[in-house]
Design a protein around this motif. Structure first.
Motif, PDB file in Angstrom:
ATOM      1  N   MET A 155       0.826  -1.204   0.000  1.00 24.11           N
ATOM      2  CA  MET A 155       0.000   0.000   0.000  1.00 24.11           C
ATOM      3  C   MET A 155       0.863   1.259   0.000  1.00 24.11           C
ATOM      4  O   MET A 155       0.563   2.236  -0.692  1.00 24.11           O
ATOM      5  CB  MET A 155      -0.936  -0.004   1.214  1.00 24.11           C
ATOM      6  N   LEU A 156       1.949   1.244   0.768  1.00 23.42           N
ATOM      7  CA  LEU A 156       2.862   2.389   0.815  1.00 23.42           C
ATOM      8  C   LEU A 156       3.548   2.599  -0.536  1.00 23.42           C
ATOM      9  O   LEU A 156       3.707   3.735  -0.991  1.00 23.42           O
ATOM     10  CB  LEU A 156       3.916   2.181   1.909  1.00 23.42           C
ATOM     11  N   THR A 157       3.926   1.490  -1.183  1.00 20.22           N
ATOM     12  CA  THR A 157       4.558   1.577  -2.507  1.00 20.22           C
ATOM     13  C   THR A 157       3.586   2.154  -3.523  1.00 20.22           C
ATOM     14  O   THR A 157       3.931   3.046  -4.306  1.00 20.22           O
ATOM     15  CB  THR A 157       5.033   0.186  -2.974  1.00 20.22           C
ATOM     16  N   LEU A 158       2.344   1.659  -3.498  1.00 24.08           N
ATOM     17  CA  LEU A 158       1.325   2.137  -4.431  1.00 24.08           C
ATOM     18  C   LEU A 158       0.993   3.606  -4.193  1.00 24.08           C
ATOM     19  O   LEU A 158       0.847   4.387  -5.141  1.00 24.08           O
ATOM     20  CB  LEU A 158       0.061   1.283  -4.302  1.00 24.08           C
ATOM     21  N   ALA A 159       0.919   3.986  -2.907  1.00 27.25           N
ATOM     22  CA  ALA A 159       0.600   5.379  -2.556  1.00 27.25           C
ATOM     23  C   ALA A 159       1.667   6.340  -3.075  1.00 27.25           C
ATOM     24  O   ALA A 159       1.359   7.332  -3.748  1.00 27.25           O
ATOM     25  CB  ALA A 159       0.453   5.517  -1.045  1.00 27.25           C
ATOM     26  N   THR A 160       2.934   6.058  -2.769  1.00 26.81           N
ATOM     27  CA  THR A 160       4.017   6.964  -3.172  1.00 26.81           C
ATOM     28  C   THR A 160       4.272   6.914  -4.679  1.00 26.81           C
ATOM     29  O   THR A 160       4.679   7.915  -5.273  1.00 26.81           O
ATOM     30  CB  THR A 160       5.314   6.639  -2.397  1.00 26.81           C
ATOM     31  N   ALA A 161       4.010   5.764  -5.297  1.00 23.72           N
ATOM     32  CA  ALA A 161       4.139   5.668  -6.761  1.00 23.72           C
ATOM     33  C   ALA A 161       3.079   6.529  -7.440  1.00 23.72           C
ATOM     34  O   ALA A 161       3.331   7.193  -8.449  1.00 23.72           O
ATOM     35  CB  ALA A 161       4.015   4.220  -7.216  1.00 23.72           C
ATOM     36  N   THR A 162       1.877   6.545  -6.852  1.00 22.01           N
ATOM     37  CA  THR A 162       0.789   7.367  -7.393  1.00 22.01           C
ATOM     38  C   THR A 162       1.115   8.847  -7.263  1.00 22.01           C
ATOM     39  O   THR A 162       0.742   9.653  -8.131  1.00 22.01           O
ATOM     40  CB  THR A 162      -0.532   7.042  -6.672  1.00 22.01           C
ATOM     41  N   TRP A 163       1.813   9.224  -6.186  1.00 21.48           N
ATOM     42  CA  TRP A 163       2.221  10.642  -6.028  1.00 21.48           C
ATOM     43  C   TRP A 163       3.100  11.081  -7.198  1.00 21.48           C
ATOM     44  O   TRP A 163       3.100  12.251  -7.566  1.00 21.48           O
ATOM     45  CB  TRP A 163       2.975  10.833  -4.712  1.00 21.48           C
ATOM     46  N   GLY A 164       3.852  10.135  -7.760  1.00 18.48           N
ATOM     47  CA  GLY A 164       4.703  10.466  -8.902  1.00 18.48           C
ATOM     48  C   GLY A 164       3.898  10.962 -10.091  1.00 18.48           C
ATOM     49  O   GLY A 164       4.364  11.794 -10.882  1.00 18.48           O
ATOM     50  N   SER A 165       2.648  10.473 -10.214  1.00 21.25           N
ATOM     51  CA  SER A 165       1.796  10.905 -11.325  1.00 21.25           C
ATOM     52  C   SER A 165       1.357  12.358 -11.182  1.00 21.25           C
ATOM     53  O   SER A 165       0.903  12.974 -12.152  1.00 21.25           O
ATOM     54  CB  SER A 165       0.561  10.003 -11.433  1.00 21.25           C
ATOM     55  N   ALA A 166       1.501  12.916  -9.975  1.00 24.03           N
ATOM     56  CA  ALA A 166       1.129  14.322  -9.750  1.00 24.03           C
ATOM     57  C   ALA A 166       2.023  15.259 -10.564  1.00 24.03           C
ATOM     58  O   ALA A 166       1.593  16.357 -10.949  1.00 24.03           O
ATOM     59  CB  ALA A 166       1.223  14.660  -8.265  1.00 24.03           C
ATOM     60  N   PHE A 167       3.277  14.828 -10.803  1.00 22.29           N
ATOM     61  CA  PHE A 167       4.182  15.651 -11.612  1.00 22.29           C
ATOM     62  C   PHE A 167       3.652  15.779 -13.038  1.00 22.29           C
ATOM     63  O   PHE A 167       3.737  16.842 -13.654  1.00 22.29           O
ATOM     64  CB  PHE A 167       5.588  15.035 -11.639  1.00 22.29           C
ATOM     65  N   ILE A 168       3.095  14.681 -13.570  1.00 25.48           N
ATOM     66  CA  ILE A 168       2.552  14.681 -14.931  1.00 25.48           C
ATOM     67  C   ILE A 168       1.259  15.500 -14.969  1.00 25.48           C
ATOM     68  O   ILE A 168       1.081  16.365 -15.836  1.00 25.48           O
ATOM     69  CB  ILE A 168       2.267  13.238 -15.424  1.00 25.48           C
ATOM     70  N   ALA A 169       0.361  15.227 -14.022  1.00 26.07           N
ATOM     71  CA  ALA A 169      -0.918  15.941 -13.969  1.00 26.07           C
ATOM     72  C   ALA A 169      -0.697  17.429 -13.700  1.00 26.07           C
ATOM     73  O   ALA A 169      -1.408  18.289 -14.247  1.00 26.07           O
ATOM     74  CB  ALA A 169      -1.804  15.335 -12.888  1.00 26.07           C
ATOM     75  N   GLY A 170       0.296  17.725 -12.864  1.00 25.40           N
ATOM     76  CA  GLY A 170       0.603  19.125 -12.548  1.00 25.40           C
ATOM     77  C   GLY A 170       1.065  19.908 -13.759  1.00 25.40           C
ATOM     78  O   GLY A 170       0.739  21.091 -13.911  1.00 25.40           O
ATOM     79  N   LYS A 171       1.824  19.252 -14.645  1.00 20.92           N
ATOM     80  CA  LYS A 171       2.303  19.904 -15.870  1.00 20.92           C
ATOM     81  C   LYS A 171       1.131  20.311 -16.765  1.00 20.92           C
ATOM     82  O   LYS A 171       1.175  21.322 -17.446  1.00 20.92           O
ATOM     83  CB  LYS A 171       3.240  18.960 -16.639  1.00 20.92           C
ATOM     84  N   VAL A 172       0.075  19.498 -16.739  1.00 16.75           N
ATOM     85  CA  VAL A 172      -1.119  19.799 -17.535  1.00 16.75           C
ATOM     86  C   VAL A 172      -1.919  20.925 -16.885  1.00 16.75           C
ATOM     87  O   VAL A 172      -2.320  21.891 -17.548  1.00 16.75           O
ATOM     88  CB  VAL A 172      -2.007  18.533 -17.682  1.00 16.75           C
ATOM     89  N   ALA A 173      -2.128  20.820 -15.571  1.00 13.35           N
ATOM     90  CA  ALA A 173      -2.962  21.796 -14.854  1.00 13.35           C
ATOM     91  C   ALA A 173      -2.346  23.193 -14.802  1.00 13.35           C
ATOM     92  O   ALA A 173      -3.064  24.202 -14.834  1.00 13.35           O
ATOM     93  CB  ALA A 173      -3.238  21.288 -13.443  1.00 13.35           C
ATOM     94  N   ILE A 174      -1.011  23.256 -14.741  1.00 10.80           N
ATOM     95  CA  ILE A 174      -0.331  24.553 -14.594  1.00 10.80           C
ATOM     96  C   ILE A 174      -0.484  25.421 -15.847  1.00 10.80           C
ATOM     97  O   ILE A 174      -0.231  26.624 -15.818  1.00 10.80           O
ATOM     98  CB  ILE A 174       1.171  24.340 -14.264  1.00 10.80           C
ATOM     99  N   GLN A 175      -0.957  24.834 -16.933  1.00 12.33           N
ATOM    100  CA  GLN A 175      -1.181  25.593 -18.163  1.00 12.33           C
ATOM    101  C   GLN A 175      -2.342  26.574 -18.029  1.00 12.33           C
ATOM    102  O   GLN A 175      -2.408  27.579 -18.735  1.00 12.33           O
ATOM    103  CB  GLN A 175      -1.467  24.629 -19.332  1.00 12.33           C
ATOM    104  N   SER A 176      -3.263  26.282 -17.114  1.00 13.63           N
ATOM    105  CA  SER A 176      -4.455  27.124 -16.979  1.00 13.63           C
ATOM    106  C   SER A 176      -4.576  27.824 -15.626  1.00 13.63           C
ATOM    107  O   SER A 176      -5.235  28.856 -15.529  1.00 13.63           O
ATOM    108  CB  SER A 176      -5.716  26.276 -17.204  1.00 13.63           C
ATOM    109  N   PHE A 177      -3.972  27.251 -14.575  1.00 15.04           N
ATOM    110  CA  PHE A 177      -4.149  27.804 -13.237  1.00 15.04           C
ATOM    111  C   PHE A 177      -2.812  28.038 -12.540  1.00 15.04           C
ATOM    112  O   PHE A 177      -1.810  27.396 -12.861  1.00 15.04           O
ATOM    113  CB  PHE A 177      -4.993  26.869 -12.371  1.00 15.04           C
ATOM    114  N   GLU A 178      -2.842  28.938 -11.550  1.00 18.86           N
ATOM    115  CA  GLU A 178      -1.684  29.185 -10.705  1.00 18.86           C
ATOM    116  C   GLU A 178      -1.582  28.072  -9.649  1.00 18.86           C
ATOM    117  O   GLU A 178      -2.583  27.392  -9.364  1.00 18.86           O
ATOM    118  CB  GLU A 178      -1.793  30.560 -10.027  1.00 18.86           C
ATOM    119  N   PRO A 179      -0.392  27.892  -9.050  1.00 13.54           N
ATOM    120  CA  PRO A 179      -0.163  26.787  -8.104  1.00 13.54           C
ATOM    121  C   PRO A 179      -1.175  26.666  -6.960  1.00 13.54           C
ATOM    122  O   PRO A 179      -1.707  25.581  -6.718  1.00 13.54           O
ATOM    123  CB  PRO A 179       1.236  27.094  -7.554  1.00 13.54           C
ATOM    124  N   SER A 180      -1.449  27.770  -6.266  1.00 12.19           N
ATOM    125  CA  SER A 180      -2.365  27.708  -5.116  1.00 12.19           C
ATOM    126  C   SER A 180      -3.771  27.332  -5.543  1.00 12.19           C
ATOM    127  O   SER A 180      -4.496  26.645  -4.812  1.00 12.19           O
ATOM    128  CB  SER A 180      -2.400  29.054  -4.380  1.00 12.19           C
TER     129      SER A 180
END
Length: 310
Positions: free
Chosen positions: A11-36
């Motif tokens: 579960m810990l491996t899956l949780a932290t591995a999923t956090w890695g996908s935030a870098f990809i999703a963040g690259k998409v989201a930052i195109q339209s919105f500011e960080p906060s």
């Protein structure tokens, strides 16, 4: 017992591995919105999912005291609000190498704070595993060019990066205290709720209604992914892991996050997977394995003889 332990590690491996996908999703989201704003929408969506989940899953229904709400507020301030603001600011203004390495150093501080304030036993294996995993993360981040780290001087943004590391370490350690009384679902729900409240003023200041209307569909999909999988599912699993094995041992799995980010960047962004990434991956997995091993105590000779006779 052994099966339950490996389930927790999974579960810990899956949780932290999923956090890695935030870098990809963040690259998409930052195109339209500011960080906060990204952080606020992400956690607001997560809160809408977490409260019904908590009411369904929390059988004990313990009513929080004023002190408990204070601890939940600390969790929301550190792990949700401050960490995400610092993380997104550093992602925007600091080199990826530097910001990633700072985040990867989190386990070191968590282990120290866990030993000091939670009196958790820090074993030799914990330290060795942590160092091996951190070496692997360094290889992954620098793509094998370790001299790059020496060429980087001190910059003001480093204070922001340090803020991210300290805030997440506090979130993990204070979370262990909260988990003595509440389940991982309850702890995560209240932490996310308070964090969303703290992020709201920043989102109001930097975002207009027009920004929300003009955001494309893929941006909302990226934020929805961060709300559901990166936050709701992964945070609950991570807190469950802390409750089962302690903050120090659970923190070693944070090193899986940059490895996951590199693999996903290779799959979804077309980035190249190099030999340094492979070496780093082996080190990270080895470090996690070594860090989670506990020494088996031998049975006394008399007991051993009795067992053989029986």
């Amino acid at each position: 017992m052994e099966k339950k332990l490996w389930l927790t590690y999974g579960m810990l491996t899956l949780a932290t591995a999923t956090w890695g996908s935030a870098f990809i999703a963040g690259k998409v989201a930052i195109q339209s919105f500011e960080p906060s704003t990204i952080a606020f929408i992400r956690f607001f969506g997560a809160a809408l999912l977490l409260f019904p989940l908590m009411w369904l899953m929390d059988k004990e229904k313990i009513k929080p005291t004023l002190k408990d709400y204070g601890l939940f507020a600390v969790l929301g301030l550190t792990g949700i609000a401050i960490y995400n603001i610092c993380f997104f600011l550093s992602s925007k203004h600091a080199p990826v190498i530097k910001s990633s390495l700072f985040i990867a150093s989190n386990p070191v501080l968590i282990v120290l704070l866990s030993g000091l304030f939670l009196k958790e036993k820090i074993t030799q294996n914990n330290i060795i595993g942590m160092l091996i995993a951190l070496t692997g993360v360094t290889f992954i981040i620098t793509d094998g060019h370790l001299v790059t780290l020496l060429q980087m001087g001190f910059e003001p943004i480093d204070f922001i990066l340090l803020g991210a590391v300290i805030s997440w370490a506090l979130y993990s350690v204070v979370g262990k205290i909260v988990l003595k009384k509440y389940s991982s679902v309850v702890s995560t729900t209240y932490a996310v709720a308070f964090g969303t409240i703290f992020l709201f003023p920043f989102a109001i200041l930097e975002t207009s209604w027009l920004d929300i209307q003009q955001a494309p569909f893929n941006v909302w999909i990226a934020i929805a992914h961060m709300s559901v999988f990166v936050t709701v599912v992964s945070f609950v699993m991570y807190y469950h892991g802390i409750k089962e094995v302690g903050a120090a041992k659970a923190s070693i799995f944070i090193n899986v996050m940059p490895l996951s980010a590199v693999i996903m960047a290779t799959l979804f962004l077309g980035e190249t997977f190099t030999w340094a990434h492979a070496v780093g991956a082996i080190c990270v997995l080895t470090g996690v394995y070594v860090g989670t091993q506990t020494k088996k105590t031998n049975l006394p000779k008399k007991k051993l003889e009795e067992k053989v006779v029986s």
